[in-house]
Design an enzyme around this catalytic site. Structure first.
Site, short mmCIF file in Angstrom:
data_model
loop_
_atom_site.label_atom_id
_atom_site.label_comp_id
_atom_site.label_asym_id
_atom_site.label_seq_id
_atom_site.Cartn_x
_atom_site.Cartn_y
_atom_site.Cartn_z
N ARG A 78 9.81 5.30 16.48
CA ARG A 78 8.55 5.71 15.88
C ARG A 78 7.77 4.10 15.79
O ARG A 78 8.11 3.17 15.47
CB ARG A 78 8.71 6.15 14.78
CG ARG A 78 7.52 6.26 13.99
CD ARG A 78 7.35 6.91 12.39
NE ARG A 78 6.26 6.80 11.79
CZ ARG A 78 6.10 6.30 10.82
NH1 ARG A 78 7.00 5.67 9.82
NH2 ARG A 78 4.81 6.40 10.24
N HIS A 122 -1.46 3.16 11.19
CA HIS A 122 -0.69 2.70 10.17
C HIS A 122 -1.46 1.35 9.69
O HIS A 122 -0.86 0.34 9.70
CB HIS A 122 0.71 2.16 10.78
CG HIS A 122 1.98 2.02 9.82
ND1 HIS A 122 2.87 2.61 9.96
CD2 HIS A 122 2.10 1.05 8.78
CE1 HIS A 122 3.96 2.15 8.84
NE2 HIS A 122 3.28 1.21 8.29
N GLU A 167 1.24 7.59 5.45
CA GLU A 167 1.19 6.99 3.92
C GLU A 167 -0.36 7.29 3.52
O GLU A 167 -0.71 5.90 3.24
CB GLU A 167 1.92 5.74 3.65
CG GLU A 167 3.51 5.84 4.04
CD GLU A 167 4.20 4.66 3.60
OE1 GLU A 167 3.48 3.54 3.30
OE2 GLU A 167 5.38 4.59 3.78
N ASN A 297 8.40 9.74 4.28
CA ASN A 297 8.87 8.44 3.75
C ASN A 297 9.41 8.28 2.65
O ASN A 297 8.61 8.70 1.36
CB ASN A 297 7.66 7.32 4.08
CG ASN A 297 7.40 7.31 5.60
OD1 ASN A 297 8.06 7.75 6.26
ND2 ASN A 297 6.39 6.21 5.56
N TYR A 299 11.82 5.84 -0.51
CA TYR A 299 12.64 4.78 -0.64
C TYR A 299 13.22 4.61 -2.03
O TYR A 299 14.40 4.20 -2.14
CB TYR A 299 11.73 3.43 -0.60
CG TYR A 299 11.32 3.15 1.02
CD1 TYR A 299 12.14 2.27 1.77
CD2 TYR A 299 9.94 3.81 1.50
CE1 TYR A 299 11.39 2.07 3.19
CE2 TYR A 299 9.74 3.51 2.71
CZ TYR A 299 10.52 2.64 3.42
OH TYR A 299 10.06 2.33 5.04
N GLU A 356 10.65 7.32 7.61
CA GLU A 356 10.99 6.11 7.19
C GLU A 356 11.98 6.30 6.22
O GLU A 356 11.88 7.02 5.09
CB GLU A 356 9.73 5.13 6.51
CG GLU A 356 9.09 4.84 7.72
CD GLU A 356 7.68 3.93 7.05
OE1 GLU A 356 7.92 3.31 5.85
OE2 GLU A 356 6.66 3.89 7.61
O1 IFM Z 1 6.70 -1.81 5.38
C1 IFM Z 1 6.41 -0.56 4.78
C2 IFM Z 1 5.81 0.28 5.79
O2 IFM Z 1 4.89 -0.16 6.73
C3 IFM Z 1 5.23 1.38 5.18
N1 IFM Z 1 6.39 2.37 4.30
C4 IFM Z 1 7.06 1.24 3.64
C5 IFM Z 1 7.51 0.18 4.16
C6 IFM Z 1 8.45 -0.66 3.07
O3 IFM Z 1 7.58 -1.34 2.30
#
Ligand code: IFM
Length: 453
Positions: A78, A122, A167, A297, A299, A356
């Site tokens: 990606r 992006h 995002e 995404n 985290y 992500e």
């Molecule tokens: O690096 C970023 C990415 O560009 C978008 N999502 C989160 C990642 C980590 O912060």
């Protein structure tokens, strides 16, 4: 290796990057200026005042990067397209050299047996469009649709997986209300307008991409965070609901046909004394165009405390939680499991990709050149397990893209945060596989893994 967790046949294992974070070549071959070029060239926006001018120099080194992807066995990659490389002024004249670059990359990937997943936006908006008002202005949504048309017309014969935006929360709130990302505004009303126009541009672009790229699948990527109230106080619970609404529900609700959530419309309404006049008839129908997948995404989790509430419990203690090296980014794989279930049961996207997930740890090479990033492997293992659990629950999860293929420019945090499974030496631009990449190669080869006890 004996595999205990096997993923469904056809599950896609990939890795992700974005144009500004890796390409460099910020003004090569006719590329126009982006808002991130302008933002990083203005001192004070990035922790170490670094820029993406050279970054990983992927623009020149992409053949080596494709070879590395192949050596890991990646099935999909990606990446994002830099809008000002294609349309230097944002609209109008096409820069053929920019299209040719991505065309060569796509051909190189396909020749290596790697499926390209293309993200159209992006975050590197052409500065020329920013000068006309940027995302808070409706014209940018029209310009995005033209850009999507140009790119999908040129690559649509070979690219069959399209992500309109990465995002939208970051594009709008982080960049226009919190001021942390380009263009660095602190204006809530502008942020909400930006969010609307990003979603609108997605809705307008989807049919255009479909028309240009027969048989393709098209979706959008949202970022989600698990939100937990720090205590049972009314203030903390209310604030948590608002944070979940502004971060998670605002975007997903609109995309899945529910308009904007009423509680968050109320929350934002003081910023719009004349009403939400930027929303026009037909906008919600456009935004909720059916898509083929939702990109997710994920985290971390955020524990929410209303620090303004005078009657709140000042004694609330946060437990000592495991974190990555991104400040305050807790390691919370259960959040991914809960999120995937929530999205499946509430919104029913036909398919979900984790577009992500990954972790920042700075482990570098030892004297022998080995990079023992055991903490990244453990992070990925726990999140792969959460994804597997969700699939067992019936969630239509079709693929997992690790963030990131290689260390890169982490926006306002510069180059200190290293998310890559490939190490990049920023002096020589040499690349080295980290232990996590070697482990990931085995996961991909076996379509699963044995979790360690
Ligand atoms: O690096 C970023 C990415 O560009 C978008 N999502 C989160 C990642 C980590 O912060």
């Amino acid at each position: 290796m004996s595999t205990n967790l096997t993923f469904p046949a056809g599950f896609i294992w990939g890795a992700a990057t974005s144009s500004y974070q890796i390409e460099g070549a910020w003004k090569d071959d006719g590329k126009g200026e982006s808002i991130w070029d302008r933002f990083t060239h203005t001192p004070g926006h990035v922790i170490d005042n670094s820029t993406g001018d050279v970054a990983c120099d992927h623009y020149h080194r992409w053949p080596e990067d494709v070879k590395l992807m192949k050596s890991i066995g990646l099935q999909a990659y990606r990446f994002s397209i830099s809008w000002p490389r294609i349309l230097p002024a944002g609209r109008g004249a096409i820069n053929q050299a920019g299209l040719d670059f991505y065309s060569r990359l796509v051909d190189g990937l396909l020749a290596a047996g790697i499926t390209p997943f293309v993200t159209l936006y992006h975050w590197d908006l052409p500065q020329a469009l920013q000068d006309l008002g940027g995302w808070p202005s409706r014209g940018t949504a029209e310009a995005f649709t033209e850009y999507a048309d140009v790119v999908s017309r040129h690559l649509g014969d070979r690219v069959k997986h399209w992500i309109t935006h990465n995002e939208p929360w970051c594009v709008s709130i982080l960049s226009h209300q919190l001021g942390e990302h380009a263009p660095g505004w602190r204006d809530t009303a502008a942020a909400v307008r930006a969010a609307h126009h990003v979603l609108l541009s997605h809705g307008w672009a989807v049919p255009v991409i479909r028309a240009n790229s027969a048989g393709s699948e098209v979706g959008i990527t949202l970022n989600f965070e698990a939100k937990l109230a720090a205590s049972g106080s009314t203030a903390d619970i209310r604030k948590t609901r608002i944070e979940d609404g502004t971060f998670n529900r605002w975007f997903a609700d609109a995309l899945y046909g529910r308009h904007y959530p009423a509680d968050i419309v109320d929350y934002y309404s003081p910023h719009f004394p004349h009403g939400f006049d930027f929303i026009q008839p037909g906008d919600f129908e456009a935004i909720s165009v059916p898509t083929d997948f939702l990109g997710v995404n994920y985290y971390t989790r955020v524990i929410v405390r209303d620090t303004d509430a005078i009657d709140n419990d000042p004694q609330t203690l946060f437990p000592d939680l495991p974190q990555t090296e991104m400040p305050n980014w807790e390691i919370f794989p259960e959040g991914l499991y809960n999120l995937l279930n929530r999205l499946h049961f509430e919104y029913r996207p036909p398919r979900i990709y984790i577009t992500e997930n990954g972790a920042s740890f700075s482990d570098g090479p030892d004297e022998s050149g080995r990079i023992a990033d055991a903490r990244r492997r453990a992070y990925l293992e726990s999140h792969f397990t959460a994804a597997h659990d969700a699939i067992r629950n019936g969630v239509p999860l079709a693929g997992f893209f690790v963030w990131s293929l290689m260390d890169n420019f982490e926006w306002a945090k510069g180059y200190d945060q290293r998310f890559g499974i490939i190490w990049v030496d920023y002096n020589t631009r040499q690349r080295l596989l980290k232990d996590s990449a070697i482990w990931y190669r085995d996961v991909i080869a076996g379509n699963g893994f044995s979790p360690r006890l």
